[in-house]
Design an enzyme around this catalytic site. Structure first.
Site, PDB file in Angstrom:
ATOM      1  N   GLY A  42       1.173   0.201  -8.316  1.00 38.32           N
ATOM      2  CA  GLY A  42       1.737   1.215  -7.400  1.00 38.32           C
ATOM      3  C   GLY A  42       1.593   1.459  -5.828  1.00 38.32           C
ATOM      4  O   GLY A  42       0.592   0.538  -5.412  1.00 38.32           O
ATOM      5  N   THR A  43       1.589   2.581  -5.333  1.00 35.70           N
ATOM      6  CA  THR A  43       1.336   2.511  -3.940  1.00 35.70           C
ATOM      7  C   THR A  43      -0.112   3.214  -3.914  1.00 35.70           C
ATOM      8  O   THR A  43      -0.936   3.324  -4.963  1.00 35.70           O
ATOM      9  CB  THR A  43       1.930   3.502  -3.209  1.00 35.70           C
ATOM     10  OG1 THR A  43       2.033   4.812  -3.724  1.00 35.70           O
ATOM     11  CG2 THR A  43       3.597   3.323  -3.115  1.00 35.70           C
ATOM     12  N   MET A  44      -0.755   3.266  -2.639  1.00 34.24           N
ATOM     13  CA  MET A  44      -1.941   3.915  -2.636  1.00 34.24           C
ATOM     14  C   MET A  44      -1.965   5.318  -3.166  1.00 34.24           C
ATOM     15  O   MET A  44      -0.901   5.925  -2.895  1.00 34.24           O
ATOM     16  CB  MET A  44      -2.667   3.785  -1.160  1.00 34.24           C
ATOM     17  CG  MET A  44      -2.886   2.396  -0.557  1.00 34.24           C
ATOM     18  SD  MET A  44      -3.352   2.405   1.008  1.00 34.24           S
ATOM     19  CE  MET A  44      -1.896   2.720   1.900  1.00 34.24           C
ATOM     20  N   ASP A  95     -10.093  -3.690 -11.226  1.00 41.45           N
ATOM     21  CA  ASP A  95      -9.479  -2.594 -10.322  1.00 41.45           C
ATOM     22  C   ASP A  95      -9.339  -3.046  -8.862  1.00 41.45           C
ATOM     23  O   ASP A  95      -9.996  -4.361  -8.554  1.00 41.45           O
ATOM     24  CB  ASP A  95     -10.357  -1.619 -10.139  1.00 41.45           C
ATOM     25  CG  ASP A  95      -9.556  -0.289  -9.489  1.00 41.45           C
ATOM     26  OD1 ASP A  95      -8.429  -0.239  -9.649  1.00 41.45           O
ATOM     27  OD2 ASP A  95     -10.238   0.539  -8.568  1.00 41.45           O
ATOM     28  N   GLU A  96      -8.628  -2.732  -8.125  1.00 42.56           N
ATOM     29  CA  GLU A  96      -8.320  -3.381  -6.565  1.00 42.56           C
ATOM     30  C   GLU A  96      -7.962  -4.867  -7.033  1.00 42.56           C
ATOM     31  O   GLU A  96      -8.136  -5.939  -5.960  1.00 42.56           O
ATOM     32  CB  GLU A  96      -9.601  -3.539  -5.841  1.00 42.56           C
ATOM     33  CG  GLU A  96     -10.217  -2.461  -5.447  1.00 42.56           C
ATOM     34  CD  GLU A  96      -9.238  -1.054  -4.944  1.00 42.56           C
ATOM     35  OE1 GLU A  96      -8.256  -1.653  -4.278  1.00 42.56           O
ATOM     36  OE2 GLU A  96      -9.568   0.048  -4.567  1.00 42.56           O
ATOM     37  N   GLN A 111      -5.250  -6.269  -6.461  1.00 42.45           N
ATOM     38  CA  GLN A 111      -4.342  -6.992  -5.400  1.00 42.45           C
ATOM     39  C   GLN A 111      -5.179  -7.957  -4.522  1.00 42.45           C
ATOM     40  O   GLN A 111      -4.671  -8.870  -3.893  1.00 42.45           O
ATOM     41  CB  GLN A 111      -3.673  -6.104  -4.386  1.00 42.45           C
ATOM     42  CG  GLN A 111      -4.747  -5.276  -3.378  1.00 42.45           C
ATOM     43  CD  GLN A 111      -5.371  -4.041  -4.215  1.00 42.45           C
ATOM     44  OE1 GLN A 111      -5.173  -4.014  -5.308  1.00 42.45           O
ATOM     45  NE2 GLN A 111      -6.032  -3.331  -3.380  1.00 42.45           N
TER      46      GLN A 111
END
Length: 225
Positions: free
Chosen positions: A9-11, A86-87, A89
Site C-alpha cells: 500500500g501507500t505510506m 517490514d519495509e 520495498q
C-alpha cells in the site's frame, strides 16, 4: 502449506501496525517468529508504527542473506514458525528470492510488508519481485487519504512542502514533518490527480487532515426530548 504473502500500500496505510498485530496474535498462541526490517524511521533494528507501537527486529541490510540466517538459526536450535519482514520495498530482488526459498525449502510462512511504488510512481525492486513471486498479494484496506479527502494512491517526496520528482530512490523521512507538512525532506500521500499536478497540502494552502483530532473533551449536548 507455507506461503509468501505480500501486504502492500501507500505510506500511512498501517503496514507496520498490521505486521506488529500479526506478530502479537501468533505469539499469543504460542508461535515463535522472527522479525526483520530495513531502514525503519525509528532506527536500526527496530520496527515502528505511526500509532506508537515499536518492537525489536533484525536489521536486514544490504547483503543480508535471509535463507542463510534462518538455516543457521534453526541449526543452532532456534524455532521459527513464521517470518515477518517490514519495509520490504528496500530489499533486493535476490533477498526476495531468499524469502521464497524459506517458504519452499523450510516450510515457514513469510509475511512481507512494504510500499509498492516510490515517489516517482516506479516500483521498488523489492516490491516488484514480491509481486512476481508471492503466493498472495494484498492491498491493505485501511485507506490513507490525500489532503483533498480522496483516497491516496501515490507517495510524494516533498522539500519544504513542495513536491519533487528527482533524487535518490531511498531517502528516509516521515509524513507531515513540521507544521506545514514540509520541514526539509518529508513525504506525503496524494491521490493520483494531485500527484500528477504536484499539488501538496502546503502548496495548495490546505491543512493536513491527518493531524486533525476529534474534540473528545468537548461537552456532548444532551439529546432533545
Amino acid at each position: 502449506m507455507a506461503e509468501l504473502a505480500f501486504f502492500s500500500g501507500t505510506m500511512d496505510c498501517g503496514k507496520s501496525t498490521l505486521a506488529l498485530q500479526i506478530q502479537h496474535n501468533r505469539s499469543a498462541r504460542g508461535l515463535v517468529g522472527l522479525i526483520f526490517t530495513r531502514n525503519d524511521r525509528a532506527g536500526e533494528g527496530r520496527i515502528s508504527s505511526r500509532l506508537g507501537l515499536v518492537s525489536e527486529a533484525v536489521e536486514a541490510g544490504e547483503g543480508f542473506d535471509f535463507h542463510l540466517h534462518l538455516v543457521r538459526y534453526l541449526t543452532a536450535g532456534g524455532r521459527a514458525d513464521y517470518v515477518i519482514t517490514d519495509e520490504s520495498q528496500f530489499l533486493s530482488s535476490e533477498q526476495v528470492d531468499q524469502l521464497a526459498r524459506i517458504v519452499d525449502d523450510l516450510g515457514i510462512d513469510v509475511y512481507a510488508f512494504g510500499i509498492t511504488t516510490d515517489f516517482r510512481t516506479r516500483l521498488f525492486p523489492g516490491s516488484q519481485r514480491l509481486i512476481e513471486l508471492a503466493d498472495r498479494v494484498e492491498t491493505l484496506q485501511v485507506e490513507a487519504l490525500c489532503w483533498c479527502g480522496a483516497r491516496a494512491t501515490h507517495n510524494a517526496r516533498t522539500v519544504e512542502g513542495r513536491m519533487v520528482v528527482e533524487g535518490a530512490q531511498v531517502v528516509i523521512g516521515d509524513i507531515g514533518q513540521g507544521p506545514d507538512g514540509g520541514s526539509e525532506t518529508g513525504y506525503e500521500v496524494l491521490c493520483r490527480r494531485h500527484h500528477r499536478r504536484r499539488l501538496t497540502a502546503a502548496s495548495a494552502g490546505a491543512g493536513s487532515i491527518a493531524h486533525d483530532t476529534l474534540p473528545l473533551d468537548a461537552a456532548v449536548p444532551a439529546p432533545r426530548p
